[in-house]
Motif scaffolding. Sequence first.
Motif, PDB file in Angstrom:
ATOM      1  N   SER A 102      41.934  64.096 100.463  1.00 15.46           N
ATOM      2  CA  SER A 102      42.139  64.221  99.135  1.00 15.46           C
ATOM      3  C   SER A 102      43.178  65.031  98.931  1.00 15.46           C
ATOM      4  CB  SER A 102      40.852  64.541  98.469  1.00 15.46           C
ATOM      5  OG  SER A 102      41.071  64.943  97.091  1.00 15.46           O
ATOM      6  N   TYR A 103      44.433  64.777  97.916  1.00 13.40           N
ATOM      7  CA  TYR A 103      45.523  65.636  97.794  1.00 13.40           C
ATOM      8  C   TYR A 103      45.388  65.975  96.170  1.00 13.40           C
ATOM      9  CZ  TYR A 103      47.675  63.583 102.058  1.00 13.40           C
ATOM     10  OH  TYR A 103      48.084  63.236 103.183  1.00 13.40           O
ATOM     11  N   PRO A 104      45.789  67.525  96.004  1.00 15.62           N
ATOM     12  CA  PRO A 104      45.779  67.918  94.674  1.00 15.62           C
ATOM     13  C   PRO A 104      47.139  67.949  94.312  1.00 15.62           C
ATOM     14  CG  PRO A 104      45.857  69.593  96.431  1.00 15.62           C
ATOM     15  CD  PRO A 104      45.807  68.366  97.367  1.00 15.62           C
ATOM     16  N   SER A 105      47.249  68.012  92.916  1.00 14.63           N
ATOM     17  CA  SER A 105      48.741  67.923  92.225  1.00 14.63           C
ATOM     18  C   SER A 105      48.415  69.133  91.312  1.00 14.63           C
ATOM     19  CB  SER A 105      48.532  66.591  91.601  1.00 14.63           C
ATOM     20  OG  SER A 105      48.857  65.494  92.640  1.00 14.63           O
ATOM     21  N   LEU A 106      49.789  69.516  90.944  1.00 17.49           N
ATOM     22  CA  LEU A 106      49.964  70.415  89.801  1.00 17.49           C
ATOM     23  C   LEU A 106      50.180  69.524  88.596  1.00 17.49           C
ATOM     24  CD1 LEU A 106      50.648  73.315  88.812  1.00 17.49           C
ATOM     25  CD2 LEU A 106      52.906  72.946  89.314  1.00 17.49           C
ATOM     26  N   ALA A 107      49.207  69.917  87.594  1.00 16.28           N
ATOM     27  CA  ALA A 107      49.007  69.529  86.314  1.00 16.28           C
ATOM     28  C   ALA A 107      49.371  69.918  85.089  1.00 16.28           C
ATOM     29  CB  ALA A 107      47.833  68.488  86.209  1.00 16.28           C
ATOM     30  N   VAL A 108      50.124  69.371  84.220  1.00 18.25           N
ATOM     31  CA  VAL A 108      50.294  70.154  82.821  1.00 18.25           C
ATOM     32  C   VAL A 108      49.823  69.414  81.764  1.00 18.25           C
ATOM     33  CG1 VAL A 108      51.964  71.574  81.490  1.00 18.25           C
ATOM     34  CG2 VAL A 108      52.538  71.158  83.953  1.00 18.25           C
ATOM     35  N   THR A 109      48.769  69.725  81.023  1.00 21.09           N
ATOM     36  CA  THR A 109      48.115  68.904  79.986  1.00 21.09           C
ATOM     37  C   THR A 109      48.986  68.981  78.759  1.00 21.09           C
ATOM     38  OG1 THR A 109      46.801  70.888  79.570  1.00 21.09           O
ATOM     39  CG2 THR A 109      46.060  69.463  81.179  1.00 21.09           C
ATOM     40  N   MET A 110      49.768  68.185  78.728  1.00 18.26           N
ATOM     41  CA  MET A 110      50.656  67.956  77.496  1.00 18.26           C
ATOM     42  C   MET A 110      50.068  67.478  76.449  1.00 18.26           C
ATOM     43  SD  MET A 110      53.228  69.785  78.589  1.00 18.26           S
ATOM     44  CE  MET A 110      54.563  69.622  77.408  1.00 18.26           C
ATOM     45  N   GLU A 113      46.814  70.769  72.345  1.00 18.60           N
ATOM     46  CA  GLU A 113      47.588  71.668  71.599  1.00 18.60           C
ATOM     47  C   GLU A 113      48.338  72.767  72.434  1.00 18.60           C
ATOM     48  OE1 GLU A 113      46.928  74.253  67.460  1.00 18.60           O
ATOM     49  OE2 GLU A 113      45.288  73.684  68.606  1.00 18.60           O
ATOM     50  N   PHE A 114      47.561  73.646  73.132  1.00 22.04           N
ATOM     51  CA  PHE A 114      48.221  74.400  74.007  1.00 22.04           C
ATOM     52  C   PHE A 114      48.136  73.980  75.454  1.00 22.04           C
ATOM     53  CE2 PHE A 114      48.463  77.676  70.747  1.00 22.04           C
ATOM     54  CZ  PHE A 114      47.428  77.277  69.693  1.00 22.04           C
ATOM     55  N   PRO A 115      49.116  73.425  76.152  1.00 16.88           N
ATOM     56  CA  PRO A 115      49.096  72.758  77.322  1.00 16.88           C
ATOM     57  C   PRO A 115      48.739  73.917  78.256  1.00 16.88           C
ATOM     58  CG  PRO A 115      51.220  72.370  76.007  1.00 16.88           C
ATOM     59  CD  PRO A 115      50.498  73.280  75.250  1.00 16.88           C
ATOM     60  N   ARG A 116      47.964  73.501  79.444  1.00 14.65           N
ATOM     61  CA  ARG A 116      47.477  74.397  80.332  1.00 14.65           C
ATOM     62  C   ARG A 116      47.945  73.894  81.808  1.00 14.65           C
ATOM     63  NH1 ARG A 116      41.228  73.888  82.760  1.00 14.65           N
ATOM     64  NH2 ARG A 116      41.363  75.271  84.274  1.00 14.65           N
ATOM     65  N   VAL A 117      48.300  74.763  82.310  1.00 16.21           N
ATOM     66  CA  VAL A 117      48.632  74.520  84.009  1.00 16.21           C
ATOM     67  C   VAL A 117      47.587  74.749  85.070  1.00 16.21           C
ATOM     68  CG1 VAL A 117      50.147  75.095  85.931  1.00 16.21           C
ATOM     69  CG2 VAL A 117      51.249  75.329  83.507  1.00 16.21           C
ATOM     70  N   GLN A 118      47.573  73.781  85.923  1.00 17.93           N
ATOM     71  CA  GLN A 118      46.111  73.647  86.619  1.00 17.93           C
ATOM     72  C   GLN A 118      46.197  72.756  87.808  1.00 17.93           C
ATOM     73  OE1 GLN A 118      42.546  71.817  84.834  1.00 17.93           O
ATOM     74  NE2 GLN A 118      43.802  70.768  83.496  1.00 17.93           N
ATOM     75  N   ASP A 142      49.870  79.612  94.915  1.00 16.24           N
ATOM     76  CA  ASP A 142      50.829  80.462  95.038  1.00 16.24           C
ATOM     77  C   ASP A 142      52.268  80.449  94.148  1.00 16.24           C
ATOM     78  OD1 ASP A 142      50.064  81.062  98.626  1.00 16.24           O
ATOM     79  OD2 ASP A 142      49.048  81.705  96.787  1.00 16.24           O
ATOM     80  N   THR A 143      52.594  78.998  94.133  1.00 14.74           N
ATOM     81  CA  THR A 143      53.787  78.732  93.564  1.00 14.74           C
ATOM     82  C   THR A 143      53.607  79.189  91.998  1.00 14.74           C
ATOM     83  OG1 THR A 143      54.229  77.003  94.944  1.00 14.74           O
ATOM     84  CG2 THR A 143      55.428  77.007  92.791  1.00 14.74           C
ATOM     85  N   VAL A 144      52.310  78.578  91.293  1.00 14.13           N
ATOM     86  CA  VAL A 144      52.325  78.837  89.899  1.00 14.13           C
ATOM     87  C   VAL A 144      52.258  80.438  89.562  1.00 14.13           C
ATOM     88  CG1 VAL A 144      50.426  78.772  88.135  1.00 14.13           C
ATOM     89  CG2 VAL A 144      51.007  76.623  89.653  1.00 14.13           C
ATOM     90  N   ASP A 145      51.550  81.074  90.802  1.00 15.25           N
ATOM     91  CA  ASP A 145      51.580  82.713  90.476  1.00 15.25           C
ATOM     92  C   ASP A 145      52.985  83.390  90.410  1.00 15.25           C
ATOM     93  OD1 ASP A 145      50.855  85.385  92.194  1.00 15.25           O
ATOM     94  OD2 ASP A 145      49.673  85.041  90.343  1.00 15.25           O
ATOM     95  N   LEU A 146      53.751  82.574  91.165  1.00  9.37           N
ATOM     96  CA  LEU A 146      55.086  83.362  91.072  1.00  9.37           C
ATOM     97  C   LEU A 146      55.963  82.823  89.774  1.00  9.37           C
ATOM     98  CD1 LEU A 146      56.181  82.749  94.658  1.00  9.37           C
ATOM     99  CD2 LEU A 146      55.922  84.859  93.666  1.00  9.37           C
ATOM    100  N   MET A 147      55.609  81.690  89.242  1.00  4.77           N
ATOM    101  CA  MET A 147      56.439  81.085  88.273  1.00  4.77           C
ATOM    102  C   MET A 147      55.850  81.461  86.851  1.00  4.77           C
ATOM    103  SD  MET A 147      57.118  77.193  89.195  1.00  4.77           S
ATOM    104  CE  MET A 147      58.068  76.811  87.856  1.00  4.77           C
ATOM    105  N   LEU A 148      54.426  81.995  86.679  1.00  2.47           N
ATOM    106  CA  LEU A 148      53.998  82.526  85.548  1.00  2.47           C
ATOM    107  C   LEU A 148      54.619  83.568  85.163  1.00  2.47           C
ATOM    108  CD1 LEU A 148      49.893  82.102  85.967  1.00  2.47           C
ATOM    109  CD2 LEU A 148      51.716  80.936  84.532  1.00  2.47           C
ATOM    110  N   ARG A 149      55.521  84.328  85.847  1.00  5.99           N
ATOM    111  CA  ARG A 149      56.246  85.629  85.400  1.00  5.99           C
ATOM    112  C   ARG A 149      57.326  85.116  84.349  1.00  5.99           C
ATOM    113  NH1 ARG A 149      56.535  90.886  86.969  1.00  5.99           N
ATOM    114  NH2 ARG A 149      58.503  91.796  86.293  1.00  5.99           N
ATOM    115  N   ALA A 150      57.813  83.980  84.850  1.00  5.32           N
ATOM    116  CA  ALA A 150      59.311  83.405  83.995  1.00  5.32           C
ATOM    117  C   ALA A 150      58.515  82.565  82.885  1.00  5.32           C
ATOM    118  CB  ALA A 150      59.948  82.920  84.688  1.00  5.32           C
TER     119      ALA A 150
END
Length: 662
Positions: A102-110, A113-118, A142-150
């Motif tokens: 079972s592979y996870p993906s990074l999803a952005v709920t466009m 109203e307020f898109p969420r990264v999960q 780990d990747t999302v944690d680094l990118m949330l700064r920007a």
Amino acid sequence: MADPSTYRPKPGEIPETPGVYKFRDEHGRVIYVGKAKNLRQRLGSYFQDVAGLHRRTRSMVTTAASVEWTVVSTEVEALQLEYSWIKEFDPRFNVKYRDDKSYPSLAVTMNEEFPRVQVMRGPRRKGVRYFGPYAHAWAIRDTVDLMLRAFPVRTCSAGVFKRSQQIGRPCLLGYIGKCSAPCVGRISPEDHRELAEDFCEFMAGRTGEYLRRLEAEMQQAAEELEYEKAARLRDDIGALRRAMEKNAVVLTDDTDADLLAVAEDELEAAVQIFHVRGGRVRGQRGWVTDTMEDVTTADLVEHALRQLYGEETGGPDSAVPKEVLVPAIPEMAEPLRDWLAAHRGARVELRVPQRGDKKALMETVQRNADQALVLHKTKRASDLTTRSRALEEITQALELESAPLRIECYDISHLQGDDVVGSMVVFEDGLARKSEYRRFEIKGFTGQDDVRAMHEVISRRFKRYAAERAHASGRELPEPAGESGESGAAPLDEAGRPRRFAYPPQLIVVDGGQPQVAAAVRALAELGIGDVAVCGLAKRLEEVWLPGEDDPVVLPRSSEGLYLLQRIRDEAHRFALAYQRKKRAKSLTAGPLDDVPGLGETRRKALLKHFGSLKRLRAATIDEICEVPGIGRKTAEAVAATLQQQEPAAAAVNTATGEIMD
């Protein structure tokens, strides 16, 4: 085993045009779907000497009882129709890939109203942008944690978001600068969506332009002596560069491509896919399949591409890249390219890499496919061998003509003769098929008469099978009593296909001894069915009883066949007991409104919700009850009359407490 010559079409009947064909078995089930540029030439290849066919193709044509075809205009239409029919009918002889993990993906709920990264698993949803899949969920976090700064995009759940809105305070991420806190209005919906779009653009591989823009903003802030802003931008750039370093650079030309490799042997095949975006490996996934037909590497590639991109709809959310690299080009290459282009909305290159970095990366993907096949065969070997041995032992012990690939087991459950129910569970190839389980509500009698109940359950189940056979021979049978979850007696569904409930098993197992076995045999005989084997498994000594035998068959305690029969029997018992408990719980929670004729659960809930309590409902007039949506005057009068009859009992005084009971 059918003779293919009995249903072979005449050569002149088959057109020489593109089309899609279906093989059906004797029960009308679609067992294979295929496509062809020339239907006559392709179908003719199936009706040659059976001895010269591949053994899986031979198994398919001897299992089939008929063949039909549909003519289409182009090869692209044939490709699309074949894909949709495979999805609809799930034919047993077609190649069916299944994820080896079972592979996870990074999803952005466009689509919010307020898109969420999960992190998301499972089927893709419309309006959600996906990146990956990745090997591990922690790598995404780990990747999302680094990118949330920007990109301080919302990552909280709907419950946390709503709670923060209610109390007017953001969560911890909002306080430490890793969320723009749209929940408390720190950023407008439009600006937050733009932030989410920038996040998606960066993840899609367009990193260089965004980093150059941040560097220019940092230089400008430094020149204007805004050192805090410049330092923050410097840290953002550093975080993004660290996130980029987590994905190794494999291609130097910012290529967007998917690489697909296949490892195969006589029985199985493994597919590995690397998703490269912006020259970096952004995701990886793998599939395995049983090769149930005579397929080449090119055929496996075609099947894999259809499954990989079949759900894509094109546009910005499409996962189809500019280039797809494969080990072999499928036979219908141009229609496949057109199909991929239609899904992407732009041209797609489909080719075999010949040299350079792309060929080297393809060799890496191939090594992963080889290892995946070896690992899968190692994991499956013991389980497959055990199931095969169990079916072989059952075949020998019961003296069956062939292995019982489909086994149905029946059990009866009740509480001291009340709420009598029956269950049917299905095992195919030694594995449970829960989608084909059935449960029966047995009405009209009470008492601990398991034999009579078993006779009724078997009769109701096999009346569908008997009705199908009678329909094929032109005879008529009375409609069978409906069972829970099924309607009517017709063995065909709305699309004209036989219902799964009408498929016969090779073996029936009943929970019980000689009396239950005799009841099942009598029910089958009354319907004229004599080609289904029956046995019973008694709980006391785990003895196997056969029809007409005075002594049971005793299998060794270490027998895999006995263990499989026990598993099937226990599953039937569990399923029956669960249904019986559900019915009992429903009867214990029955309220005053349950006695109103024609008033279902939905309208009962609507009445109580409208009036707030039973006491207020009793005090309401018929006109007031009619104001509830879905309640007509006749129903309102029935509600009022029922509650008036119950009112003396409802107002009885509790002598222990002196309170009025409602």
